[in-house]
Motif scaffolding. Structure first.
Motif, PDB file in Angstrom:
ATOM      1  N   LEU A 129     -15.012 -21.410  26.700  1.00 19.33           N
ATOM      2  CA  LEU A 129     -14.369 -20.704  25.593  1.00 19.33           C
ATOM      3  C   LEU A 129     -13.362 -19.672  26.096  1.00 19.33           C
ATOM      4  O   LEU A 129     -12.278 -19.520  25.524  1.00 19.33           O
ATOM      5  N   PHE A 130     -13.704 -18.977  27.168  1.00 19.97           N
ATOM      6  CA  PHE A 130     -12.796 -17.995  27.751  1.00 19.97           C
ATOM      7  C   PHE A 130     -11.507 -18.664  28.208  1.00 19.97           C
ATOM      8  O   PHE A 130     -10.405 -18.173  27.937  1.00 19.97           O
ATOM      9  N   VAL A 131     -11.621 -19.796  28.891  1.00 20.18           N
ATOM     10  CA  VAL A 131     -10.445 -20.522  29.373  1.00 20.18           C
ATOM     11  C   VAL A 131      -9.588 -20.983  28.196  1.00 20.18           C
ATOM     12  O   VAL A 131      -8.359 -20.884  28.236  1.00 20.18           O
ATOM     13  N   ILE A 132     -10.213 -21.462  27.134  1.00 18.79           N
ATOM     14  CA  ILE A 132      -9.464 -21.917  25.959  1.00 18.79           C
ATOM     15  C   ILE A 132      -8.694 -20.758  25.338  1.00 18.79           C
ATOM     16  O   ILE A 132      -7.500 -20.881  25.023  1.00 18.79           O
ATOM     17  N   PHE A 133      -9.354 -19.601  25.167  1.00 18.72           N
ATOM     18  CA  PHE A 133      -8.671 -18.444  24.586  1.00 18.72           C
ATOM     19  C   PHE A 133      -7.526 -17.957  25.466  1.00 18.72           C
ATOM     20  O   PHE A 133      -6.457 -17.606  24.964  1.00 18.72           O
ATOM     21  N   VAL A 134      -7.726 -17.943  26.767  1.00 14.28           N
ATOM     22  CA  VAL A 134      -6.665 -17.510  27.676  1.00 14.28           C
ATOM     23  C   VAL A 134      -5.490 -18.478  27.598  1.00 14.28           C
ATOM     24  O   VAL A 134      -4.331 -18.056  27.569  1.00 14.28           O
ATOM     25  N   PHE A 135      -5.770 -19.759  27.559  1.00 15.06           N
ATOM     26  CA  PHE A 135      -4.714 -20.766  27.477  1.00 15.06           C
ATOM     27  C   PHE A 135      -3.921 -20.610  26.183  1.00 15.06           C
ATOM     28  O   PHE A 135      -2.679 -20.622  26.193  1.00 15.06           O
ATOM     29  N   ARG A 161     -21.686 -21.682  31.298  1.00 14.40           N
ATOM     30  CA  ARG A 161     -20.620 -22.674  31.389  1.00 14.40           C
ATOM     31  C   ARG A 161     -19.851 -22.764  30.067  1.00 14.40           C
ATOM     32  O   ARG A 161     -18.625 -22.870  30.045  1.00 14.40           O
ATOM     33  N   GLY A 162     -20.583 -22.729  28.949  1.00 16.77           N
ATOM     34  CA  GLY A 162     -19.951 -22.758  27.641  1.00 16.77           C
ATOM     35  C   GLY A 162     -19.104 -21.519  27.390  1.00 16.77           C
ATOM     36  O   GLY A 162     -18.016 -21.594  26.828  1.00 16.77           O
ATOM     37  N   MET A 163     -19.622 -20.360  27.801  1.00 17.46           N
ATOM     38  CA  MET A 163     -18.862 -19.113  27.652  1.00 17.46           C
ATOM     39  C   MET A 163     -17.576 -19.171  28.470  1.00 17.46           C
ATOM     40  O   MET A 163     -16.521 -18.739  28.018  1.00 17.46           O
ATOM     41  N   PHE A 164     -17.660 -19.713  29.680  1.00 17.35           N
ATOM     42  CA  PHE A 164     -16.482 -19.826  30.531  1.00 17.35           C
ATOM     43  C   PHE A 164     -15.454 -20.775  29.906  1.00 17.35           C
ATOM     44  O   PHE A 164     -14.250 -20.492  29.923  1.00 17.35           O
ATOM     45  N   ASP A 168     -23.543  -7.739   2.724  1.00 15.33           N
ATOM     46  CA  ASP A 168     -22.652  -7.170   3.739  1.00 15.33           C
ATOM     47  C   ASP A 168     -22.126  -8.322   4.597  1.00 15.33           C
ATOM     48  O   ASP A 168     -22.747  -8.725   5.581  1.00 15.33           O
ATOM     49  N   ILE A 169     -20.978  -8.873   4.212  1.00 14.23           N
ATOM     50  CA  ILE A 169     -20.432 -10.064   4.862  1.00 14.23           C
ATOM     51  C   ILE A 169     -20.098  -9.779   6.323  1.00 14.23           C
ATOM     52  O   ILE A 169     -20.371 -10.611   7.195  1.00 14.23           O
ATOM     53  N   LYS A 170     -19.525  -8.638   6.605  1.00 17.25           N
ATOM     54  CA  LYS A 170     -19.142  -8.303   7.976  1.00 17.25           C
ATOM     55  C   LYS A 170     -20.363  -8.270   8.889  1.00 17.25           C
ATOM     56  O   LYS A 170     -20.352  -8.840   9.984  1.00 17.25           O
ATOM     57  N   HIS A 171     -21.430  -7.622   8.435  1.00 12.06           N
ATOM     58  CA  HIS A 171     -22.648  -7.523   9.233  1.00 12.06           C
ATOM     59  C   HIS A 171     -23.255  -8.908   9.465  1.00 12.06           C
ATOM     60  O   HIS A 171     -23.693  -9.234  10.571  1.00 12.06           O
ATOM     61  N   GLU A 172     -23.284  -9.741   8.418  1.00 12.27           N
ATOM     62  CA  GLU A 172     -23.861 -11.083   8.535  1.00 12.27           C
ATOM     63  C   GLU A 172     -23.023 -11.972   9.450  1.00 12.27           C
ATOM     64  O   GLU A 172     -23.563 -12.747  10.233  1.00 12.27           O
ATOM     65  N   LEU A 173     -21.692 -11.841   9.385  1.00 11.40           N
ATOM     66  CA  LEU A 173     -20.816 -12.611  10.262  1.00 11.40           C
ATOM     67  C   LEU A 173     -21.032 -12.218  11.719  1.00 11.40           C
ATOM     68  O   LEU A 173     -21.124 -13.086  12.596  1.00 11.40           O
ATOM     69  N   LEU A 174     -21.138 -10.930  11.979  1.00 13.38           N
ATOM     70  CA  LEU A 174     -21.395 -10.478  13.352  1.00 13.38           C
ATOM     71  C   LEU A 174     -22.754 -10.956  13.847  1.00 13.38           C
ATOM     72  O   LEU A 174     -22.904 -11.330  15.014  1.00 13.38           O
ATOM     73  N   ALA A 175     -23.751 -10.970  12.972  1.00 15.97           N
ATOM     74  CA  ALA A 175     -25.075 -11.472  13.354  1.00 15.97           C
ATOM     75  C   ALA A 175     -25.008 -12.956  13.697  1.00 15.97           C
ATOM     76  O   ALA A 175     -25.630 -13.405  14.672  1.00 15.97           O
ATOM     77  N   GLU A 176     -24.254 -13.746  12.922  1.00 12.62           N
ATOM     78  CA  GLU A 176     -24.092 -15.172  13.215  1.00 12.62           C
ATOM     79  C   GLU A 176     -23.372 -15.382  14.551  1.00 12.62           C
ATOM     80  O   GLU A 176     -23.741 -16.242  15.331  1.00 12.62           O
ATOM     81  N   LEU A 177     -22.333 -14.587  14.796  1.00 12.67           N
ATOM     82  CA  LEU A 177     -21.605 -14.719  16.063  1.00 12.67           C
ATOM     83  C   LEU A 177     -22.497 -14.369  17.248  1.00 12.67           C
ATOM     84  O   LEU A 177     -22.439 -15.019  18.294  1.00 12.67           O
ATOM     85  N   ARG A 178     -23.337 -13.330  17.089  1.00 17.30           N
ATOM     86  CA  ARG A 178     -24.285 -12.988  18.161  1.00 17.30           C
ATOM     87  C   ARG A 178     -25.275 -14.111  18.404  1.00 17.30           C
ATOM     88  O   ARG A 178     -25.608 -14.427  19.544  1.00 17.30           O
ATOM     89  N   LEU A 179     -25.724 -14.740  17.321  1.00 15.35           N
ATOM     90  CA  LEU A 179     -26.662 -15.855  17.447  1.00 15.35           C
ATOM     91  C   LEU A 179     -26.006 -17.038  18.159  1.00 15.35           C
ATOM     92  O   LEU A 179     -26.610 -17.656  19.044  1.00 15.35           O
ATOM     93  N   ILE A 180     -24.768 -17.340  17.798  1.00 11.81           N
ATOM     94  CA  ILE A 180     -24.046 -18.437  18.447  1.00 11.81           C
ATOM     95  C   ILE A 180     -23.839 -18.123  19.924  1.00 11.81           C
ATOM     96  O   ILE A 180     -24.025 -18.976  20.791  1.00 11.81           O
ATOM     97  N   ARG A 181     -23.463 -16.883  20.213  1.00 12.51           N
ATOM     98  CA  ARG A 181     -23.229 -16.479  21.603  1.00 12.51           C
ATOM     99  C   ARG A 181     -24.510 -16.553  22.424  1.00 12.51           C
ATOM    100  O   ARG A 181     -24.483 -16.948  23.593  1.00 12.51           O
ATOM    101  N   SER A 182     -25.644 -16.204  21.831  1.00  6.03           N
ATOM    102  CA  SER A 182     -26.913 -16.248  22.567  1.00  6.03           C
ATOM    103  C   SER A 182     -27.333 -17.679  22.896  1.00  6.03           C
ATOM    104  O   SER A 182     -28.049 -17.912  23.859  1.00  6.03           O
ATOM    105  N   ARG A 183     -26.869 -18.638  22.114  1.00  5.18           N
ATOM    106  CA  ARG A 183     -27.204 -20.043  22.367  1.00  5.18           C
ATOM    107  C   ARG A 183     -26.323 -20.690  23.431  1.00  5.18           C
ATOM    108  O   ARG A 183     -26.661 -21.743  23.951  1.00  5.18           O
ATOM    109  N   LEU A 184     -25.174 -20.076  23.731  1.00  5.56           N
ATOM    110  CA  LEU A 184     -24.252 -20.661  24.706  1.00  5.56           C
ATOM    111  C   LEU A 184     -24.728 -20.420  26.131  1.00  5.56           C
ATOM    112  O   LEU A 184     -25.278 -19.372  26.451  1.00  5.56           O
TER     113      LEU A 184
END
Length: 95
Positions: free
Chosen positions: A80-86, A75-78, A56-72
């Motif tokens: 990324l937010f600024v980059i996306f808004v820009f 300050r890192g989240m902010f 299940d590629i979709k489920h595994e991709l979402l799990a990886e994104l959650r793992l990456i997000r939990s490590r940030l």
């Protein structure tokens, strides 16, 4: 005394590497291969392989994104937010 599986040279139980041919004995080779596999899974390439080899590629991709997000950090989240808004602002201004 055991023998080397590659060249047949007799060895002591304390030896980790064959003095004749230089090959590592099976227990050490297994440990090294396992450690290399664990290090590979921590890299971006390993993460991509894990996602693509999943049923299940979709489920595994979402799990990886959650793992990456939990490590940030916050300050890192902010950042990324600024980059996306820009980028969003640049795209909207071009259209």
């Amino acid at each position: 005394m055991n023998k080397c599986s590659v060249c047949g040279h007799e060895r002591n139980d304390r030896d980790m590497k064959c003095p004749e041919c230089g090959s590592y004995y099976s227990k050490i080779a297994e440990i090294i291969a396992e450690q290399e596999a664990q290090e590979e899974m921590q890299t971006f390439r390993g993460q991509c392989k894990r996602i693509l080899n999943s049923d299940d590629i979709k489920h595994e991709l979402l799990a990886e994104l959650r793992l990456i997000r939990s490590r940030l950090t916050k300050r890192g989240m902010f950042a990324l937010f600024v980059i996306f808004v820009f980028v969003f602002a640049l795209v909207v201004s071009v259209l």
